[in-house]
Scaffold this motif. Structure first.
Motif, mmCIF file in Angstrom:
data_model
loop_
_atom_site.group_PDB
_atom_site.id
_atom_site.type_symbol
_atom_site.label_atom_id
_atom_site.label_comp_id
_atom_site.label_asym_id
_atom_site.label_seq_id
_atom_site.Cartn_x
_atom_site.Cartn_y
_atom_site.Cartn_z
ATOM 1 N N ALA A 55 0.805 -1.215 0.000
ATOM 2 C CA ALA A 55 0.000 0.000 0.000
ATOM 3 C C ALA A 55 0.843 1.273 0.000
ATOM 4 C CB ALA A 55 -0.941 0.024 1.204
ATOM 5 N N VAL A 56 2.153 1.144 -0.018
ATOM 6 C CA VAL A 56 3.004 2.323 0.076
ATOM 7 C C VAL A 56 2.819 3.227 -1.149
ATOM 8 C CG1 VAL A 56 4.989 1.142 -0.993
ATOM 9 C CG2 VAL A 56 5.372 3.163 0.429
ATOM 10 N N PRO A 57 2.553 4.525 -0.934
ATOM 11 C CA PRO A 57 2.510 5.465 -2.060
ATOM 12 C C PRO A 57 3.934 5.865 -2.421
ATOM 13 C CG PRO A 57 1.900 6.597 -0.036
ATOM 14 C CD PRO A 57 2.195 5.168 0.343
ATOM 15 N N LEU A 58 4.439 5.342 -3.494
ATOM 16 C CA LEU A 58 5.848 5.497 -3.852
ATOM 17 C C LEU A 58 5.971 5.963 -5.298
ATOM 18 C CD1 LEU A 58 8.801 3.136 -3.147
ATOM 19 C CD2 LEU A 58 8.168 3.569 -5.519
ATOM 20 N N ALA A 59 6.948 6.840 -5.554
ATOM 21 C CA ALA A 59 7.201 7.279 -6.926
ATOM 22 C C ALA A 59 8.694 7.334 -7.189
ATOM 23 C CB ALA A 59 6.578 8.647 -7.187
ATOM 24 N N LEU A 60 9.084 6.797 -8.335
ATOM 25 C CA LEU A 60 10.444 6.933 -8.850
ATOM 26 C C LEU A 60 10.414 8.062 -9.875
ATOM 27 C CD1 LEU A 60 11.409 3.194 -9.489
ATOM 28 C CD2 LEU A 60 11.535 4.503 -7.347
ATOM 29 N N MET A 61 11.194 9.108 -9.642
ATOM 30 C CA MET A 61 11.122 10.297 -10.481
ATOM 31 C C MET A 61 12.515 10.668 -10.975
ATOM 32 S SD MET A 61 8.469 12.640 -8.318
ATOM 33 C CE MET A 61 9.667 13.122 -7.073
ATOM 34 N N GLY A 62 12.576 11.135 -12.219
ATOM 35 C CA GLY A 62 13.855 11.647 -12.668
ATOM 36 C C GLY A 62 14.158 11.399 -14.119
ATOM 37 N N ASP A 63 15.449 11.516 -14.416
ATOM 38 C CA ASP A 63 15.987 11.363 -15.760
ATOM 39 C C ASP A 63 16.412 9.913 -15.926
ATOM 40 O OD1 ASP A 63 17.430 11.376 -18.096
ATOM 41 O OD2 ASP A 63 18.780 12.996 -17.529
ATOM 42 N N PHE A 64 15.633 9.146 -16.694
ATOM 43 C CA PHE A 64 15.917 7.734 -16.891
ATOM 44 C C PHE A 64 16.865 7.479 -18.055
ATOM 45 C CE2 PHE A 64 12.556 7.338 -13.938
ATOM 46 C CZ PHE A 64 12.562 6.053 -13.438
ATOM 47 N N ASN A 65 17.148 8.487 -18.859
ATOM 48 C CA ASN A 65 18.042 8.333 -20.013
ATOM 49 C C ASN A 65 17.627 7.182 -20.917
ATOM 50 O OD1 ASN A 65 20.102 10.381 -20.254
ATOM 51 N ND2 ASN A 65 20.871 9.708 -18.265
ATOM 52 N N ILE A 66 16.307 6.988 -21.045
ATOM 53 C CA ILE A 66 15.730 5.992 -21.948
ATOM 54 C C ILE A 66 14.494 6.613 -22.594
ATOM 55 C CG2 ILE A 66 14.638 3.719 -22.158
ATOM 56 C CD1 ILE A 66 16.118 2.897 -19.600
ATOM 57 N N ALA A 67 14.387 6.488 -23.897
ATOM 58 C CA ALA A 67 13.154 6.832 -24.612
ATOM 59 C C ALA A 67 12.422 5.508 -24.856
ATOM 60 C CB ALA A 67 13.472 7.532 -25.923
ATOM 61 N N PRO A 68 11.446 5.155 -24.017
ATOM 62 C CA PRO A 68 10.923 3.787 -24.016
ATOM 63 C C PRO A 68 10.122 3.387 -25.248
ATOM 64 C CG PRO A 68 9.742 5.174 -22.453
ATOM 65 C CD PRO A 68 10.918 5.956 -22.903
ATOM 66 N N TRP A 69 9.537 4.337 -25.970
ATOM 67 C CA TRP A 69 8.737 4.016 -27.148
ATOM 68 C C TRP A 69 9.250 4.824 -28.337
ATOM 69 C CZ3 TRP A 69 5.979 -0.048 -25.954
ATOM 70 C CH2 TRP A 69 5.515 -0.207 -24.639
ATOM 71 N N SER A 70 8.944 4.355 -29.526
ATOM 72 C CA SER A 70 9.409 5.033 -30.745
ATOM 73 C C SER A 70 8.968 6.488 -30.777
ATOM 74 C CB SER A 70 8.894 4.299 -31.990
ATOM 75 O OG SER A 70 9.438 3.011 -32.071
ATOM 76 N N GLN A 71 7.732 6.785 -30.325
ATOM 77 C CA GLN A 71 7.241 8.161 -30.335
ATOM 78 C C GLN A 71 7.946 9.054 -29.326
ATOM 79 O OE1 GLN A 71 5.419 5.457 -29.489
ATOM 80 N NE2 GLN A 71 3.887 5.911 -27.898
ATOM 81 N N ASP A 72 8.756 8.447 -28.434
ATOM 82 C CA ASP A 72 9.496 9.220 -27.442
ATOM 83 C C ASP A 72 10.850 9.685 -27.959
ATOM 84 O OD1 ASP A 72 7.430 8.787 -25.620
ATOM 85 O OD2 ASP A 72 8.317 6.919 -24.910
ATOM 86 N N MET A 73 11.233 9.280 -29.150
ATOM 87 C CA MET A 73 12.527 9.661 -29.707
ATOM 88 C C MET A 73 12.321 10.447 -30.996
ATOM 89 S SD MET A 73 15.713 10.015 -29.716
ATOM 90 C CE MET A 73 16.226 9.070 -28.272
ATOM 91 N N GLY A 74 12.667 11.724 -30.955
ATOM 92 C CA GLY A 74 12.546 12.568 -32.130
ATOM 93 C C GLY A 74 13.861 13.126 -32.612
#
Length: 300
Positions: free
Chosen positions: A159-178
């Motif tokens: 039940a922990v409200p947790l978030a990982l935030m930041g610069d992942f240095n990954i464009a996970p989908w094709s539309q994320d890379m321009g």
């Protein structure tokens, strides 16, 4: 609570611009990456004058992560358990730089805090450099260890409200890379292995800004006028647990912060990244927790 993440690309250079954004956007908690300074070099006084507490983790002019918060921060954790290291110790910081399980010195790339019962991490994932560089293998190991220990946190308290935030240095989908200079199968950020690592996080965490912002980049290289040509990439994220994402009521990618004239400090060059923001309804979390404080989730 209004939460944001932003790779500020040197906080000493851009402190006034960052604080201006915090005020205009009414941000309660900001996770920062690439602060490029030690804690004693961080411009704490400016943030405190604006009403924000600061926790910073950095060793030198590279990397570094931090939080600025209007709320009290607790459970401060510098590096996640099992975080691997890379390279050689930072000269003069041997007394405070920890060693990863791989026997190499840990970089300042992860900082965890708890705010109003919410667990937040500011993360600056290694770049990778090139597919044949040792930094690429380090990046994959770093992500794998982060995922492993995030699963442990959630298994110990689902039940922990947790978030990982930041610069992942990954464009996970094709539309994320321009940016055409990044080629699938050839370049970092878009390799099959990196995208697979990111996808494994989304098996148990949610990209909380994607639904409101299906399109949009968060980074544009300074070179070759890439911002004006919109040759960017989406590499900055807020990944939330079920408890966290269920309380998110809205989100945005603040593209205008890349514009030189944005805000009241046009003389300060903007970061090459822009903020990613989400709104968290604490009443929804309180409703889920119940009225009994004993039912509040433990934070790991």
């Amino acid at each position: 609570m209004r939460i944001a993440t932003w790779n500020v690309n040197s906080i000493r250079t851009r402190a006034d611009r960052v604080i201006d954004f915090l005020r205009r956007a009414d941000i309660d908690v900001l996770a920062m990456q690439e602060i490029k300074c030690r804690p004693e070099q961080f411009p704490m006084d400016k943030f405190e004058a604006a009403g924000y507490q600061v926790v910073a983790h950095g060793f030198n002019q590279w990397n570094g992560v931090a939080f600025a918060s209007r709320y009290e921060m607790s459970e401060i954790t510098r590096a996640f358990a099992g975080q691997p290291g890379f390279g050689v110790p930072v000269k003069g910081q041997e007394h405070c730089q920890l060693t990863g399980l791989n026997g190499l010195p840990q970089e300042a790339r992860a900082l965890g805090v708890s705010v109003e019962g919410v667990r937040l991490w500011s993360l600056y994932v290694p770049n990778g450099r090139s597919l044949d560089n040792p930094h690429y293998a380090y990046k994959l190991e770093w992500l794998a260890k982060l995922r492993e220990h995030t699963k442990i946190w959630l298994r110990e308290n689902p039940a922990v409200p947790l978030a990982l935030m930041g610069d992942f240095n990954i464009a996970p989908w094709s539309q994320d890379m321009g940016d055409p200079s990044f080629v699938e199968g050839v370049s970092t950020h878009v390799s099959e292995a990196e995208r697979a690592e990111f996808a494994r996080f989304t098996e148990f965490l949610t990209d909380v800004t994607r639904a409101d912002n299906p399109q949009g980049y968060t980074f544009w290289d300074y070179q070759q006028n890439k911002f004006d040509r919109n040759l960017g990439m989406r590499i900055d994220f807020i990944l939330g647990s079920a408890e966290f994402s269920g309380a998110v009521t809205g989100s945005e990618i603040v593209r205008d912060e890349r514009i030189l004239e944005s805000g009241s400090h046009p003389e300060i060059k903007p970061s090459d990244h822009v903020p990613v923001v989400c709104d968290l309804n604490l009443e929804l979390l309180e409703s889920a927790w119940g009225d009994d404080d004993a039912d509040m989730p433990m934070i790991f």
